[in-house]
Design an enzyme around this catalytic site. Sequence first.
Site, PDB file in Angstrom:
ATOM      1  N   HIS A  67      81.446   2.526   3.418  1.00  0.00           N
ATOM      2  CA  HIS A  67      80.664   2.432   2.181  1.00  0.00           C
ATOM      3  C   HIS A  67      81.523   1.887   1.053  1.00  0.00           C
ATOM      4  CE1 HIS A  67      82.646   6.387   2.082  1.00  0.00           C
ATOM      5  NE2 HIS A  67      82.648   6.270   0.770  1.00  0.00           N
ATOM      6  N   CYS A 181      85.698  11.886  -4.293  1.00  0.00           N
ATOM      7  CA  CYS A 181      86.339  10.856  -3.478  1.00  0.00           C
ATOM      8  C   CYS A 181      86.370   9.566  -4.296  1.00  0.00           C
ATOM      9  CB  CYS A 181      85.602  10.647  -2.157  1.00  0.00           C
ATOM     10  SG  CYS A 181      83.948   9.930  -2.313  1.00  0.00           S
TER      11      CYS A 181
END
Length: 671
Positions: A67, A181
Amino acid sequence: MTDMITADLVDLELDLSAETKEAAARSLAERMVALGRVSDLAGFLGDVAAREAQMPTGLDGGIGIPHCRSAHVTEPTLAFGRSARGIDFGAPDGPADLIFLIAAPAGADDAHLTILSSLARQLMDAEFTDALRSVSDPASAAALINGDEPAPDAGQPSREEATEGAPEGAPAFRIVAVTSCPTGIAHTYMAAEALENAAREAGVELVVETQGSAGFTRLDPAVVAAADAVVFAHDVPVRDKERFAGKPTVDVGVKAGINRPAALIAEAREKAARGEVTVDAKSPSPVDGAGESGDGYGTKLRKWLMSGVSYMVPFVAAGGLLIALGFAIGGWKIDKAPSVAEHFIWTDHTSWAALLFQIGGLAFAFLVPVLAGYIAYGMADRPGLVPGFVGGSVAVTINAGFLGGLAAGLIAGAVVLGIQRVRIPTVLRGIMPVVVIPLISSAVVGFLMFLVVGKPIASLQRALTDWLEGLSGANAIILGVILGLMMCFDLGGPLNKVAYAFAVGGLAHPTDGSLKVMAAAMAAGMVPPLAMALATTVRGRLFTKTERENGKAAWFLGASFITEGAIPFAAADPLRVIPASMAGGAVTGALSMAFGCTLRAPHGGVFVVPLIGQPLLYLVAITAGVCVSTAVVVVLKGARKTTPSGSGTETGAETGAAAEAADTKRVPTAA
């Protein structure tokens, strides 16, 4: 989520078209391109590869979630692929059979990012993933992901059910957690879901603050105050970390929150039972330093050094270019001009040149202190900044230079981490980060740099300077080859930055040798994008349409000394592009040193040619390297056309007529 994934974005036989994670990402991304969700395939894949390089996206349970957020994505999109053989995404338990490619625009709105985060949470539900493994057609898979076909009830117990086994009247153990993250789309929310599930099973009350791309809501201060322990599962700095001061804290990477949540909760309970607390909620495993708890010391050291270099580079670029402009306008004697604070004539171009030169000099003077300060920050977070900057300033004072800055940063970080491990009375905790740690650490670092390690490092720096000054003949050429290989190996990555930082460090106290090193480093760094631009021009049939478009932009990027302009090509075909780039970089570095070219500016590419010693020979060196890289990549890509079908050596970028067909005719098909 119905507009984010459709049947056309589902491939239930992904293993037929992809055996590697790069090929899987490309196959799914091509479906996005066919639907107009991605505007630039190579650019998007480069962003996916850059995110993958930060941390593998494979998760336990056979899941891969490549991603990224990218300027090449037109709208938030999700593609799903299923592989019977499995594809390695770096998960500890083996290959992934369920692959989700998540694409978010650089400026995605909170609503869409929230939907993507909800998918990330669903992936922690075994019933949901089992249903995806058994679904028989793309439409049903898309409906299941959209929520139109609900998976069987996962049977998660409620908080009340989970705590039924606790002794009557016993207060529940309370934990607050923060997950985050780098992208803030997937791992952040998967870690939160895993921790919440593990807490329910353990009979623990847990509240999570997800610091993701969709924004975050701070935990209620009352909830934080009532917590018995804290869990940080993060790969970027926790925002407002001081809120958790004085609590037993478990500090790990975000993937640990996904893979072993029960162990983290157990560890938090053990720390609370022992009465173990942190000084200021900054444990000795900070984001920039440790990442995953399993990182070896070499990996941690690289991350700490890169933290310092990344913060140093803007000072280098701004200060160096201002100095270069001063030289270009005022001539080589501008460094002898009086201070503009005392002597400035508005109509005199020499005064303006002196102004630029002196501003640049001040900015450049921060080079070593910033390097040291942010190495220490990478190790120990904000408490490392003060002793790091102090140590860097001492390095400048004693002429220890770039090497002194490296040592000062590491020493400062180590000293702060040592102080933080000392158990101190509760009454002193409030003043530790503001008074005690800066005071003690600055004194210790200053003492060590002035009286213990500083002088030997200064001697080593002088020896290195003398060696560079005396370089000639074969020795200079060998150094040029090494610099060229390092600049072109990872195209802006850690090895490239090490070579660049070495070159820039010599500009703090320039000599003829250090100016030659700077010239060789910049020349080699220009080669990869220029070579890819030339290759797409002379042998366009070997590249996809998207790569040919990227080749047009690579002309300017290479001319501007932006090595990263070659990344989209390397991401699509690393086994051919990287060796070709290194070959050309080595040739250019060697020729630049052999010609005796010098450079006083740390950046600028062809736009600072007037500041280059031996400018015509310098351009000859760059041209030679570009031609070598172009020839090598054309030969390697051309040889691929003769590879027997099914040999397994294709790397993703189509060639010849196949490339044209892929650009114009490929459409997603229902499996």
